[in-house]
Scaffold this motif. Structure first.
Motif, mmCIF file in Angstrom:
data_model
loop_
_atom_site.group_PDB
_atom_site.id
_atom_site.type_symbol
_atom_site.label_atom_id
_atom_site.label_comp_id
_atom_site.label_asym_id
_atom_site.label_seq_id
_atom_site.Cartn_x
_atom_site.Cartn_y
_atom_site.Cartn_z
ATOM 1 N N GLU A 268 0.858 -1.197 0.000
ATOM 2 C CA GLU A 268 0.000 0.000 0.000
ATOM 3 C C GLU A 268 0.888 1.238 0.000
ATOM 4 N N TYR A 269 0.519 2.223 -0.830
ATOM 5 C CA TYR A 269 1.232 3.497 -0.889
ATOM 6 C C TYR A 269 0.269 4.630 -0.509
ATOM 7 N N PHE A 270 0.748 5.555 0.309
ATOM 8 C CA PHE A 270 -0.031 6.786 0.487
ATOM 9 C C PHE A 270 0.909 7.932 0.855
ATOM 10 N N VAL A 271 0.401 9.138 0.685
ATOM 11 C CA VAL A 271 1.186 10.334 0.976
ATOM 12 C C VAL A 271 0.434 11.198 1.979
ATOM 13 N N ALA A 272 1.164 11.697 2.965
ATOM 14 C CA ALA A 272 0.631 12.654 3.933
ATOM 15 C C ALA A 272 1.222 14.018 3.589
ATOM 16 N N THR A 273 0.361 14.971 3.272
ATOM 17 C CA THR A 273 0.815 16.306 2.868
ATOM 18 C C THR A 273 0.296 17.329 3.863
ATOM 19 N N LYS A 274 1.189 18.164 4.373
ATOM 20 C CA LYS A 274 0.792 19.206 5.318
ATOM 21 C C LYS A 274 -0.050 20.254 4.592
ATOM 22 N N LYS A 275 -1.240 20.530 5.129
ATOM 23 C CA LYS A 275 -2.097 21.544 4.518
ATOM 24 C C LYS A 275 -1.480 22.932 4.718
ATOM 25 N N VAL A 276 -1.557 23.732 3.652
ATOM 26 C CA VAL A 276 -0.962 25.070 3.688
ATOM 27 C C VAL A 276 -1.978 26.067 3.145
ATOM 28 N N PRO A 277 -2.167 27.220 3.832
ATOM 29 C CA PRO A 277 -3.079 28.226 3.303
ATOM 30 C C PRO A 277 -2.518 28.908 2.065
ATOM 31 N N LYS B 163 5.736 -10.606 8.143
ATOM 32 C CA LYS B 163 5.285 -9.462 8.917
ATOM 33 C C LYS B 163 5.166 -8.231 8.025
ATOM 34 N N GLN B 164 4.100 -7.458 8.213
ATOM 35 C CA GLN B 164 3.931 -6.225 7.459
ATOM 36 C C GLN B 164 4.417 -5.040 8.288
ATOM 37 N N ALA B 165 5.011 -4.064 7.617
ATOM 38 C CA ALA B 165 5.556 -2.887 8.302
ATOM 39 C C ALA B 165 5.502 -1.700 7.358
ATOM 40 N N TRP B 166 5.579 -0.511 7.939
ATOM 41 C CA TRP B 166 5.522 0.723 7.159
ATOM 42 C C TRP B 166 6.903 1.367 7.076
ATOM 43 N N LEU B 167 7.243 1.827 5.875
ATOM 44 C CA LEU B 167 8.495 2.522 5.622
ATOM 45 C C LEU B 167 8.197 3.907 5.055
ATOM 46 N N MET B 168 8.996 4.897 5.471
ATOM 47 C CA MET B 168 8.881 6.234 4.893
ATOM 48 C C MET B 168 10.018 6.414 3.887
ATOM 49 N N PHE B 169 9.680 6.860 2.701
ATOM 50 C CA PHE B 169 10.638 6.903 1.605
ATOM 51 C C PHE B 169 11.907 7.662 1.972
ATOM 52 N N ASP B 170 11.777 8.854 2.550
ATOM 53 C CA ASP B 170 12.954 9.672 2.852
ATOM 54 C C ASP B 170 13.915 8.971 3.795
ATOM 55 N N GLU B 171 13.406 8.065 4.609
ATOM 56 C CA GLU B 171 14.256 7.334 5.537
ATOM 57 C C GLU B 171 14.870 6.092 4.891
ATOM 58 N N VAL B 172 14.035 5.306 4.231
ATOM 59 C CA VAL B 172 14.518 4.020 3.707
ATOM 60 C C VAL B 172 15.503 4.200 2.559
ATOM 61 N N ILE B 173 15.382 5.293 1.802
ATOM 62 C CA ILE B 173 16.264 5.484 0.650
ATOM 63 C C ILE B 173 17.708 5.675 1.080
ATOM 64 N N ASP B 174 17.940 6.024 2.351
ATOM 65 C CA ASP B 174 19.293 6.235 2.848
ATOM 66 C C ASP B 174 19.906 4.980 3.462
ATOM 67 N N GLU B 175 19.148 3.896 3.508
ATOM 68 C CA GLU B 175 19.656 2.675 4.121
ATOM 69 C C GLU B 175 20.624 1.948 3.180
ATOM 70 N N ALA B 176 21.610 1.283 3.766
ATOM 71 C CA ALA B 176 22.577 0.516 2.984
ATOM 72 C C ALA B 176 21.871 -0.602 2.226
ATOM 73 N N GLY B 177 22.241 -0.783 0.971
ATOM 74 C CA GLY B 177 21.639 -1.825 0.151
ATOM 75 C C GLY B 177 20.392 -1.402 -0.581
ATOM 76 N N LEU C 267 6.312 22.954 0.681
ATOM 77 C CA LEU C 267 5.695 21.637 0.700
ATOM 78 C C LEU C 267 6.339 20.750 1.756
ATOM 79 N N GLU C 268 5.508 20.139 2.584
ATOM 80 C CA GLU C 268 5.964 19.141 3.542
ATOM 81 C C GLU C 268 5.124 17.894 3.338
ATOM 82 N N GLU C 269 5.761 16.793 2.972
ATOM 83 C CA GLU C 269 5.015 15.576 2.734
ATOM 84 C C GLU C 269 5.831 14.352 3.135
ATOM 85 N N ASN C 270 5.115 13.317 3.538
ATOM 86 C CA ASN C 270 5.720 12.040 3.897
ATOM 87 C C ASN C 270 5.163 10.978 2.961
ATOM 88 N N LEU C 271 6.039 10.266 2.278
ATOM 89 C CA LEU C 271 5.630 9.187 1.383
ATOM 90 C C LEU C 271 5.776 7.860 2.127
#
Length: 270
Positions: free
Chosen positions: A120-129, A209-223, A195-199
């Motif tokens: 499952e993919y979703f994005v959380a975007t901070k609302k901005v006026p 086991k199922q788990a959630w990963l945030m793109f900005d974090e996982v992309i920096d992992e080794a491998g 823009l502030e968003e979490n993918l």
């Protein structure tokens, strides 16, 4: 055999075209809110993103990731373990160690992997006026085609999320609209929007086991490496014999380079 790797070098490349994951009012991903389901996985019941994540109502939660060439990540090494969460919220601790399958490519267009692992993919975007700077009429795409909305100086809109190809979802007077940002850039202060968003992606770790990963974090992992894209709408797991070519292409590219201009074609293979 010759093949070209079109890098997802600009990891959040601005444009549209998600091929999987549900949009807020669509059954599978298209280009975002209001888009029709794209080819790929059969529609699954849409998750209640607010309930499973705990984000408050200052965030807009919607299915899919933005971009004509949405970002993704591939697992090129063996025994890659990444920190993950039971709940997709950055304030929660990364209390799960997730062993990812080698050669897996977590990208919206890789529907085979999505189906196999119930991703499952979703994005959380901070609302901005967004403030209207002058009286104006702006066009938007509605159910009946191109329509016009009249805006008055000083009125407030709310930025909800980016879809792609300049199209942004905006809330105004309790309704959601899809605008081309170009229509708003000179008549509102949207150009100053930060823009502030979490993918987020829910993966199935080896062992089930199922788990959630945030793109900005996982992309920096080794491998872990940015997903290679071989063509629009086309993605698959990495074949073992392709690993070194993918590494080479990614090493040559610099993050932020326009993916359209970063096509690298390795030497012919017999």
């Amino acid at each position: 055999m010759r093949f070209g790797w079109v890098l997802a070098g600009a990891l959040l490349l601005a444009a549209c075209g998600q091929k999987e994951a549900a949009a807020p009012d669509a059954s599978a991903a298209g280009t975002g809110p209001g888009a029709a389901a794209a080819a790929g996985e059969a529609a699954r019941p849409e998750l209640d993103y607010a309930a499973i994540s705990g984000y408050d109502d200052t965030w807009f939660l919607s299915g899919g990731w933005p971009g004509e060439y949405p970002p993704g990540f591939a697992v090129l090494d063996a025994d890659v373990k990444v920190p993950a969460r039971a709940r997709p919220n950055p304030t929660d601790p990364q209390d799960i160690t997730c062993l990812l399958p080698q050669y897996a490519n977590y990208q919206l267009w890789n529907t085979a992997r999505t189906d196999e692992d119930q991703i499952e993919y979703f994005v959380a975007t901070k609302k901005v006026p967004v403030t209207v700077l002058e009286d104006t009429d702006v066009e938007f795409v509605g159910e009946g085609g191109i329509q016009t909305l009249s805006l008055k100086k000083g009125e407030q809109m709310t930025y909800l999320r980016y879809i792609g190809e300049g199209v942004t979802v905006i809330s105004f007077n309790g309704q959601e609209y899809e605008f081309n940002e170009g229509e708003l850039s000179n008549v509102t202060d949207i150009a100053n929007t930060a823009l502030e968003e979490n993918l987020w992606v829910r993966v199935t770790c080896l062992g089930g086991k199922q788990a959630w990963l945030m793109f900005d974090e996982v992309i920096d992992e080794a491998g872990i490496y940015p997903s290679p894209i071989t063509g629009y709408g086309d993605a698959a797991d990495i074949a073992p014999e392709e690993v070194e070519s993918v590494r080479e292409a990614i090493a040559t590219d610099a993050y932020g380079v326009n993916a359209q201009e970063a096509e690298i074609i390795p030497p012919s293979e017999e």
